[in-house]
Write a protein that holds these residues in place. Structure first.
Motif, PDB file in Angstrom:
ATOM      1  N   ASP A  24     -35.764   2.115  49.758  1.00 34.36           N
ATOM      2  CA  ASP A  24     -36.467   3.247  49.142  1.00 34.36           C
ATOM      3  C   ASP A  24     -37.638   3.792  49.966  1.00 34.36           C
ATOM      4  OD1 ASP A  24     -37.285   5.202  47.466  1.00 34.36           O
ATOM      5  OD2 ASP A  24     -37.759   3.916  45.760  1.00 34.36           O
ATOM      6  N   ALA A  73     -40.615  -3.836  43.683  1.00 35.83           N
ATOM      7  CA  ALA A  73     -39.441  -3.138  43.135  1.00 35.83           C
ATOM      8  C   ALA A  73     -38.656  -2.418  44.229  1.00 35.83           C
ATOM      9  CB  ALA A  73     -39.877  -2.127  42.073  1.00 35.83           C
ATOM     10  N   ASN A  74     -39.199  -2.421  45.454  1.00 37.54           N
ATOM     11  CA  ASN A  74     -38.506  -1.750  46.554  1.00 37.54           C
ATOM     12  C   ASN A  74     -38.177  -2.692  47.704  1.00 37.54           C
ATOM     13  OD1 ASN A  74     -38.147   0.847  45.461  1.00 37.54           O
ATOM     14  ND2 ASN A  74     -40.293   1.359  45.880  1.00 37.54           N
TER      15      ASN A  74
HETATM   16 MG   LIG Z   1     -37.319   2.548  44.164  1.00 35.10          MG
END
Ligand SMILES: [Mg+2]
Ligand SMILES: Nc1ncnc2c1ncn2[C@@H]1O[C@H](COP(=O)(O)OP(=O)(O)O)[C@@H](O)[C@H]1O
Length: 195
Positions: free
Chosen positions: A130, A117-118
Motif C-alpha cells: 500500500d 495495517a500495511n
Molecule cells: Mg492499506
C-alpha cells in the motif's frame, strides 16, 4: 474475478493469470468529484503507486511485484500471509521491517501510511504494501512520520527492534530522530490525507 477488499480509495480483486494468483488494485470512481478531475486523480495516483512499488523493490525492500499497470489499476503479485497488526512477529521480522524502511528512505521513498495495517508477514518474511500515500522524498519530516506512524501501531518491544535495524543502516538516523522528537513535542502532527 473475486472482490476481496474494499478500501477508502480502491477495490481489490483477485484473479489468476496463467495459473498465478494476482491482485488487481482498482481505483474506483468517486461520484462527488467532477468527472475530469476524478479521472486525472485516479490515473495519477495509480501511476505513482505503481512507480513507488517498482522503485521500492529496486531499493531492496520486499514489496509485491508489479505485473501490469492499467489506467486505474495495478496488477500485482499476491503475497500471502497476515497483516502485521494481526500477527505475532519475531524480533527478526521487526528488524527486517526496520531495514526495509531504512532502504526505502535511503533511496528517496517515504511510505506515508507506514502502520501495522500495511505490512504483511509471510513465510518469506515481511512485505510492505500500500504505497497509495507514498512520496518520492528525502525530507526528514516525511521519514520521521513513517517511524512515528509505525511506533504508534506496534508494541514498544517490536518498535525497539525496528529502531535497532533502522539506526544501524540509516546514515541520517540522528537528524531523523531529532525531527521525530520535535514532531512529538509539537503534539499535533499532520499525516497525509486524500482529496
Ligand atoms: Mg492499506
Ligand atoms: N500484494 C498483496 N498480497 C496480498 N494481500 C494484499 C496485497 N496487497 C493488498 N493486500 C490486501 O488488501 C488490503 C488492501 O490493500 P491496500 O493496498 O492496503 O489498500 P487500501 O488503500 O485500501 O488500504 C490489505 O490490507 C491486504 O490485506
Amino acid at each position: 474475478m473475486e472482490r476481496v477488499n474494499e478500501g477508502a480509495e480502491s477495490i481489490m480483486y483477485e484473479t489468476k493469470i496463467a495459473g498465478v494468483p494476482m491482485l488487481i488494485k482498482f481505483r474506483n470512481k468517486k461520484l462527488w468529484r467532477i468527472d475530469k478531475i476524478d479521472e486525472e486523480l485516479r490515473e495519477r495516483r495509480t501511476r505513482k503507486e505503481a512507480k513507488l512499488l517498482i522503485y521500492a523493490k529496486k531499493a531492496g525492500a520486499a514489496v509485491p511485484g508489479v505485473a501490469a499497470i492499467g489506467k486505474y489499476s495495478i496488477f500485482m503479485q499476491k503475497v500471502g500471509g497476515k497483516l502485521l497488526k494481526d500477527s505475532k512477529p519475531s524480533a527478526h521480522d521487526m528488524q527486517t521491517i526496520g531495514r526495509y524502511l531504512a532502504l526505502l528512505h535511503a533511496n528517496g521513498i517515504t511510505h506515508g501510511d507506514f502502520t501495522s495495517a500495511n505490512i504483511l508477514l509471510t513465510k518469506n518474511g515481511p512485505f510492505i504494501i500500500d504505497f497509495g500515500l507514498g512520496v518520492f522524498s528525502n525530507s526528514e519530516e516525511e521519514k520521521a512520520l513513517d517511524l512515528l506512524l509505525l511506533e504508534r501501531s506496534i508494541s514498544k518491544k517490536d518498535y525497539a527492534n525496528v529502531r535497532k535495524a533502522y539506526t544501524s543502516i540509516a546514515k541520517d538516523h540522528l537528524t531523523v530522530t531529532k525531527r521525530l522528537n520535535e514532531i512529538k513535542k509539537r503534539g499535533r502532527y499532520q499525516t497525509r490525507t486524500l482529496a
